[in-house]
Enzyme design. Structure first.
Site, PDB file in Angstrom:
ATOM      1  N   HIS A  69     -44.770 -53.900  19.316  1.00  0.00           N
ATOM      2  CA  HIS A  69     -44.760 -55.520  18.995  1.00  0.00           C
ATOM      3  C   HIS A  69     -44.067 -55.608  17.568  1.00  0.00           C
ATOM      4  CE1 HIS A  69     -47.752 -54.786  15.729  1.00  0.00           C
ATOM      5  NE2 HIS A  69     -48.428 -53.608  16.604  1.00  0.00           N
ATOM      6  N   ASP A  71     -44.719 -58.455  15.640  1.00  0.00           N
ATOM      7  CA  ASP A  71     -45.567 -59.124  14.621  1.00  0.00           C
ATOM      8  C   ASP A  71     -46.304 -58.178  13.758  1.00  0.00           C
ATOM      9  OD1 ASP A  71     -47.201 -58.820  16.747  1.00  0.00           O
ATOM     10  OD2 ASP A  71     -48.737 -59.912  16.280  1.00  0.00           O
ATOM     11  N   ASP A 107     -47.368 -50.437  10.982  1.00  0.00           N
ATOM     12  CA  ASP A 107     -47.695 -50.867  12.119  1.00  0.00           C
ATOM     13  C   ASP A 107     -46.927 -52.231  12.401  1.00  0.00           C
ATOM     14  OD1 ASP A 107     -49.035 -51.802  14.454  1.00  0.00           O
ATOM     15  OD2 ASP A 107     -50.914 -52.588  13.129  1.00  0.00           O
ATOM     16  N   GLU A 137     -49.197 -59.655  18.710  1.00  0.00           N
ATOM     17  CA  GLU A 137     -50.190 -58.523  19.288  1.00  0.00           C
ATOM     18  C   GLU A 137     -51.409 -58.487  18.261  1.00  0.00           C
ATOM     19  OE1 GLU A 137     -51.772 -54.331  18.757  1.00  0.00           O
ATOM     20  OE2 GLU A 137     -50.891 -55.650  17.332  1.00  0.00           O
ATOM     21  N   GLU A 138     -51.157 -58.808  17.032  1.00  0.00           N
ATOM     22  CA  GLU A 138     -52.273 -58.859  16.006  1.00  0.00           C
ATOM     23  C   GLU A 138     -53.389 -59.752  16.241  1.00  0.00           C
ATOM     24  OE1 GLU A 138     -52.478 -56.155  14.366  1.00  0.00           O
ATOM     25  OE2 GLU A 138     -50.507 -55.293  13.887  1.00  0.00           O
ATOM     26  N   GLU A 166     -46.650 -47.018  18.576  1.00  0.00           N
ATOM     27  CA  GLU A 166     -47.690 -47.423  17.657  1.00  0.00           C
ATOM     28  C   GLU A 166     -47.712 -46.263  16.686  1.00  0.00           C
ATOM     29  OE1 GLU A 166     -49.769 -49.966  16.830  1.00  0.00           O
ATOM     30  OE2 GLU A 166     -49.754 -51.320  18.411  1.00  0.00           O
ATOM     31  N   HIS A 340     -52.216 -52.166   7.924  1.00  0.00           N
ATOM     32  CA  HIS A 340     -52.919 -53.621   7.421  1.00  0.00           C
ATOM     33  C   HIS A 340     -53.361 -53.159   5.967  1.00  0.00           C
ATOM     34  CE1 HIS A 340     -54.237 -54.333  11.881  1.00  0.00           C
ATOM     35  NE2 HIS A 340     -52.716 -54.489  11.908  1.00  0.00           N
TER      36      HIS A 340
END
Length: 363
Positions: A69, A71, A107, A137-138, A166, A340
């Protein structure tokens, strides 16, 4: 300046990080990826919104999806945080010990950089490859770019095996936990806080809900030889309209991460039983994925890259690939525990090692 897909993959990761791509704002990065892939004449590129599929079409006996992903979660607010945009190196990028900091470093811009480097370099792979880059995705599952691609271009997502890049610290992680969100609401009676006895405090009514959540003991569930740890937590509370008003409405948002032995309905029943007697509504859900490491393609990949497979505790889109009938694993650079965080970073060498492992398997 465009993305150089022939550059060192760690430097390519830094270039990706420098293009801010918080969920909903992926267009600039999707544009850059599309422009870079345009130079790869051996690929057929399809764009849908801010998602792209780039495919080899060599007629190989097997096709594999490499997905990631574009984003990230929102940028950190902590003053002095290094996990932001633009990226930062803590040493000479060529040093094996150098760490790359920035939002999405773990990530999963390192994994996306590996995808792009492979897309440019593998003109004659032993397996046909579909490189999938997607948005959203988030955030909520219904916004997923991968889900949209599955609806709009199902024929382009057919494959025998999938790898989601990932962060896994370079170890194969099978399956993933499922995830679901709930809202538990309480009601009260508004009043002036100087005369609180005239009202009824809805925020205080959340206390028994929070107590039940605090006392709940999450399970560890073994599925096909891997142990998946569950978690059930309050993640957000809203209530009140002013500093001098007794709140008449309050809501606590709850997130349940459940092992892939449970269906969505079974997982929902766990939460509703725990919070029986309260107004609880499920707002979002995505199923988990069983490991599937007994599948021939998965076994061959594990044998090729080595190491002992582990479970994936966070939800990933291997679950969505599984729903499409594609056995899939997680395998990418970076420590998922840093995802994150305000300290988000990845080792440049870890990105290079991931690229080398996939190049060996696909060459």
């Amino acid at each position: 300046m465009g993305l150089d897909l022939k550059a060192d993959v760690a430097l390519l990761t830094a270039a990706l990080l420098d293009i801010e791509s918080v969920s909903g704002n992926e267009k600039a990065l999707a544009d850059a990826v599309e422009a870079a892939l345009a130079d790869c004449s051996h690929l057929r590129v399809t764009r849908d919104g801010d998602s792209l599929i780039a495919r080899t079409e060599l007629g190989r006996a097997e096709r594999v999806i490499l997905a990631g992903h574009l984003d990230t979660v929102p940028l950190p607010h902590t003053p002095g945080s290094r996990g932001t945009v633009p990226s930062q190196w803590d040493a000479d990028p060529e040093s094996p010990a150098a760490l790359l900091y920035g939002r999405g470093a773990t990530d999963m811009k390192g994994g996306v950089a590996v995808q792009l480097a492979l897309a440019a370099s593998l003109t004659d792979p032993v397996r046909d490859i579909s490189f999938v880059f997607y948005d959203h995705e988030e955030v909520q599952a219904e916004l997923s770019g991968l889900g949209r691609l599955a609806r709009n271009y199902p024929e382009l997502l057919r494959a025998d095996f999938g790898i989601l890049l990932e962060p896994t610290d370079g170890v194969v992680e099978g399956g993933c936990n499922g995830t679901m969100r709930f809202e538990a609401r309480t009601s009260g009676l508004a009043a002036h806080s100087a005369r609180a006895w005239m009202g009824h405090n809805a925020i205080h009514e959340l206390a028994p809900i929070l107590q039940r959540l605090a006392e709940y003991q999450p399970q560890t569930v073994e599925v096909e030889g891997l142990e998946y740890r569950e978690s059930l937590n309050a993640v957000k509370i809203n209530g009140g309209i002013a500093g001098n008003v007794i709140p008449d409405q309050a809501v606590v948002e709850i997130n349940y991460r459940f092992a892939p032995d449970k269906t969505i309905e079974q997982a929902e029943a766990v939460v509703l039983e725990l919070l029986k007697g309260f107004d609880v509504v499920r707002t979002d859900a995505a199923p988990g994925a069983r490991p599937g490491l007994d599948q021939p393609a998965a076994k061959a990949f594990v044998d090729a890259v080595g190491g002992a497979p582990k479970p994936k505790f966070g939800w990933t889109d291997v679950a969505r690939l599984g729903q499409l009938g594609i056995p899939a694993v997680n395998f990418g650079p970076g420590d998922a525990l840093l995802a994150h965080s305000d300290n988000e970073h990845v080792s440049g060498q870890a990105i290079r090692d991931c690229l080398a492992a996939l190049t060996r398997w696909l060459s």
